[in-house]
Design an enzyme around this catalytic site. Structure first.
Site, PDB file in Angstrom:
ATOM      1  N   GLU A  66      -4.592  57.559 -78.573  1.00  0.00           N
ATOM      2  CA  GLU A  66      -5.431  58.311 -79.391  1.00  0.00           C
ATOM      3  C   GLU A  66      -4.979  58.268 -80.838  1.00  0.00           C
ATOM      4  O   GLU A  66      -3.742  58.638 -81.095  1.00  0.00           O
ATOM      5  CB  GLU A  66      -5.271  59.783 -78.780  1.00  0.00           C
TER       6      GLU A  66
ATOM      7  N   ASP B 197      -1.238  62.696 -77.350  1.00  0.00           N
ATOM      8  CA  ASP B 197      -0.130  63.544 -77.756  1.00  0.00           C
ATOM      9  C   ASP B 197      -0.072  65.020 -76.423  1.00  0.00           C
ATOM     10  O   ASP B 197      -0.824  65.047 -75.676  1.00  0.00           O
ATOM     11  CB  ASP B 197      -0.649  64.353 -79.038  1.00  0.00           C
TER      12      ASP B 197
ATOM     13  N   ASP C 264       0.046  67.867 -77.006  1.00  0.00           N
ATOM     14  CA  ASP C 264      -0.592  69.177 -77.467  1.00  0.00           C
ATOM     15  C   ASP C 264      -2.062  69.308 -76.914  1.00  0.00           C
ATOM     16  O   ASP C 264      -2.697  68.581 -75.973  1.00  0.00           O
ATOM     17  CB  ASP C 264      -0.538  68.903 -78.982  1.00  0.00           C
TER      18      ASP C 264
ATOM     19  N   ASP D 235      -5.070  68.979 -78.243  1.00  0.00           N
ATOM     20  CA  ASP D 235      -5.760  67.919 -78.404  1.00  0.00           C
ATOM     21  C   ASP D 235      -5.804  66.768 -77.509  1.00  0.00           C
ATOM     22  O   ASP D 235      -6.710  66.184 -77.024  1.00  0.00           O
ATOM     23  CB  ASP D 235      -5.979  67.573 -79.842  1.00  0.00           C
TER      24      ASP D 235
END
Ligand code: 28F
Length: 637
Positions: free
Chosen positions: A427, A500, A502, A504
């Site tokens: 990403e 990641d 997180d 997102d």
């Protein structure tokens, strides 16, 4: 437990050798000695009780996980026969528990055993692989007991009291010298027993977990059988007709089917043979699909929904949005395929096909509104497929003009041996850049993705071919999608999603997994999809090599070891914060990285999760996220 001296006759010694073989090679009998094999022990015992229910004598099955991972299964059937076998001089019950394949020998001709786990080996195998087993039988006015240790009889069947009830109770503790773990997973057992209750109309299965302070309990009994099953599968979906279509036929090969169409674009057909989930399908599925295609095309022609000039609807058009359960009972099932979950008996195709042909065409004639709703959907699926074909051809023609067919953003590896190659789907451009520099270019390819990804749960196949985010993934993997997907064409043995840690990252991971699940499912089933695990923290201290930690517990443990003095803790917010060397060391180097293989033990559960997470209905999504907040970020289907 009391021990008894036991004299073994010649037959008995043979028997013990038989069960020794099971202990020597447990994998041959229950697949593996992992947690999966452990659960198999429970299925084997419960299957026997379900057989008694299928024979028409048992209404209730109670399964308890007791503290210490002791399993207790109780039924209210007739009780295992207690009479002494004239030849072996041993009770039928003890024989069942000490002779390998005893069930088959006894029941082979009588057709007694109908259900049966994947391996269908029964009680004696559970006995062989348990530290101890206790069996209590109520029958013929008495209570009888027998017990075993590691497959050896320590107490032959003995009458210990009077009773006017009937039933069988089995308690056992799996052998910890054989199994990697004894920790049963409540959810796994619960899912399996829910499924069994759906498949056996009216049978009540209760499962209780008493291992923790707050006990868990589920109580399953479905008067609607497969109808209830389909309603359960569709509970979060928008239905095209109110009640599932139900067809049933007794006979040489009993068949039971429930069907309900939804507005979704996916095809969910679950098939069972003797209550075993045939994940790879087989002849029963083949018969079902053929009939479905024929009946709907005939109906569409006869009612002028398809005009003379129109070509036929294809199978995949007719299966868009379908949820169906097909359950057949076969006397001597032949299982084929990689995981031995594909029905091979060729006679079953015709049986299923002709009964669905007849029953479904009658149903459609009698329910024209339902027929119309389904066919409208089939016709628009057909148009979308045509559009997708054009889109695909456009992609092909375009790529034929270019020198390379591979997406421009892909940094490919030099090796062309698929098994040793990996593609990281990364990403973001900056992380992609670090990954490109940090990788081992011999076998590691990098495909950066950026921007908003398409939610395939809300799109049809024609939108997918043309999609600028997904198309590079399709071309890079190299095996097509949907019905065209061909696992032998994959260009990489490992497809690794690197995002990641997180919200997102979790989102993009879920979108990609949904895509693989809906359009490249064999890739998941074959174990080719992985999640990279980037570290969350870096601990540095003077004179010491940096330590990377992948979880909070990880960090606490390391801090305990090295002390907190003079330690700098860096928290990584994203992959982009790591330089190429760090990314290689922590996340990409096969020697040091952690990869999580995405597995699909339970397609039903996976479908449910993706429908909830990615579908239209908002209420169940909120509930799911609230209940599973801590799992969502590490979603493993
Ligand atoms: C908790 C696990 O194992 N229940 C069982 C029966 C009932 C019969 C049976 C079982 C036929 C001849 C081999 C009774 N009466 N629950 C269970 N309930 N096995 S296992 O028969 C065993 C075979 O010997 C049973 C008449 N026929 C069958």
């Amino acid at each position: 437990m009391e021990k008894y001296d036991h004299e073994y006759g010649a037959d008995q010694i043979q028997v013990l050798e038989g069960l020794e073989a099971v202990r020597k090679r447990p994998g041959m009998y229950i697949g593996s000695v992992s947690v999966r094999g452990l659960h198999h022990l429970v299925y084997e015992i419960v299957d026997n009780a379900v057989d008694e229910a299928l024979a028409g004598y048992c209404k209730n099955i109670h399964v308890t996980i007791e503290p210490g991972n002791i399993i207790c299964v109780e039924d209210d059937g007739r009780g295992i026969p207690v009479d002494i076998h004239p030849k072996t001089k041993i009770s039928a019950a003890e024989t069942v528990y000490t002779v390998l394949h005893a069930g088959g020998k006894f029941g082979g001709d009588s057709g007694y055993k109908v259900s049966g786990g994947l391996h269908g080996v029964g009680s004696s195998v559970v006995n062989a692989l348990s530290k101890w087993v206790e069996v209590t039988i109520q029958r013929d006015g008495g209570i009888f007991e027998m017990s075993f240790e590691r497959g050896k009889t320590v107490k032959s069947l003995t009458k210990i009291g009077e009773s006017d009830k009937t039933g069988t109770k089995v308690r056992f503790l799996a052998d910890d010298t054989i199994f990697e773990t004894l920790e049963y997973e409540f959810q796994v057992l619960e899912n399996r027993f829910r499924e069994m209750a759906f498949l056996t109309k009216g049978l009540r299965i209760v499962i209780e977990d008493l291992r923790e302070e707050t006990p868990k309990k589920s109580d399953f009994c479905f008067e609607g059988g497969l109808i209830s099953f389909v309603e359960y599968l569709n509970k979060n979906k928008e239905k095209l007709h109110k009640t599932p279509i139900y067809i049933e036929k007794q006979g040489e090969v009993p068949v039971e089917i429930a069907i309900q169409y939804t507005s979704s674009y996916s095809e969910n057909i679950y098939t069972f043979v003797n209550n075993i989930n045939t994940i790879e399908g087989g002849t029963h599925l083949e018969g079902f699909k053929r009939a479905l295609t024929k009946v709907f095309n005939d109906y569409a022609r006869n009612h002028n929904i398809l005009k003379e000039k129109d070509s036929n609807l294809q199978g995949e058009d007719i299966r868009e949005g379908i949820t169906a359960v097909v359950s057949v009972k076969v006397k001597e099932p032949q299982f084929e395929g990689q995981t031995k979950t594909k029905l091979g008996n060729s006679e079953v195709t015709g049986v299923v096909q002709s009964m669905v042909n007849e029953a479904l065409s009658t149903f459609l004639e009698e329910n024209p509104t339902v027929a119309k709703a389904i066919l409208e959907k089939c016709v628009s699926a057909c148009r979308a497929r045509e559009a997708a074909r054009k889109a695909r051809e456009l992609v092909r023609r375009k790529s034929a003009l270019e020198t390379t067919t591979l997406p421009g953003k892909l940094a490919d590896c030099s090796s062309k041996v698929a098994e040793e190659c990996e593609v990281y789907i990364v990403e973001g451009d900056s992380a992609g850049g670090s990954a490109k520099q940090g990788r081992d270019r011999k076998f590691q390819a990098i495909l950066p993705l950026w921007g908003k990804m398409l939610n395939v749960e809300k799109a049809r196949v024609d939108k997918i071919y043309g999609n600028d985010k997904l198309n590079p993934v399709i071309v890079a993997v190299g095996a097509g999608i949907g019905a065209d997907f061909d696992i032998t064409k994959i260009r990489y043995g490992k497809v690794i999603i690197m995002a990641d840690a997180d919200v997102d990252g979790a989102h993009i991971r879920t979108l990609l997994l949904t895509f693989f699940f809906r359009y490249m499912r064999p890739l998941i089933e074959n174990g080719n999809v992985y999640l990279a695990q980037p570290p969350l923290y870096k601990l540095s201290k003077k004179g010491m090599k940096d330590i990377y930690c992948y979880t909070d517990e990880d960090m606490e443990k390391s801090l305990k070891e090295i002390g907190r003095d003079g330690v700098t803790i860096q928290r990584y917010k994203g992959l982009g914060e790591m330089n190429p060397e760090q990314l290689w060391e922590t996340t990409m180097n096969p020697e040091t990285r952690i990869l999580v293989k995405v597995t699909m033990d339970d397609a039903i559960k996976a479908d449910e999760i993706f429908t909830i997470l990615m579908g239209d209905e908002i209420a169940p999504r909120r509930q799911f996220i609230e209940e599973n907040a801590k799992y969502v970020k590490n979603l493993d289907i």
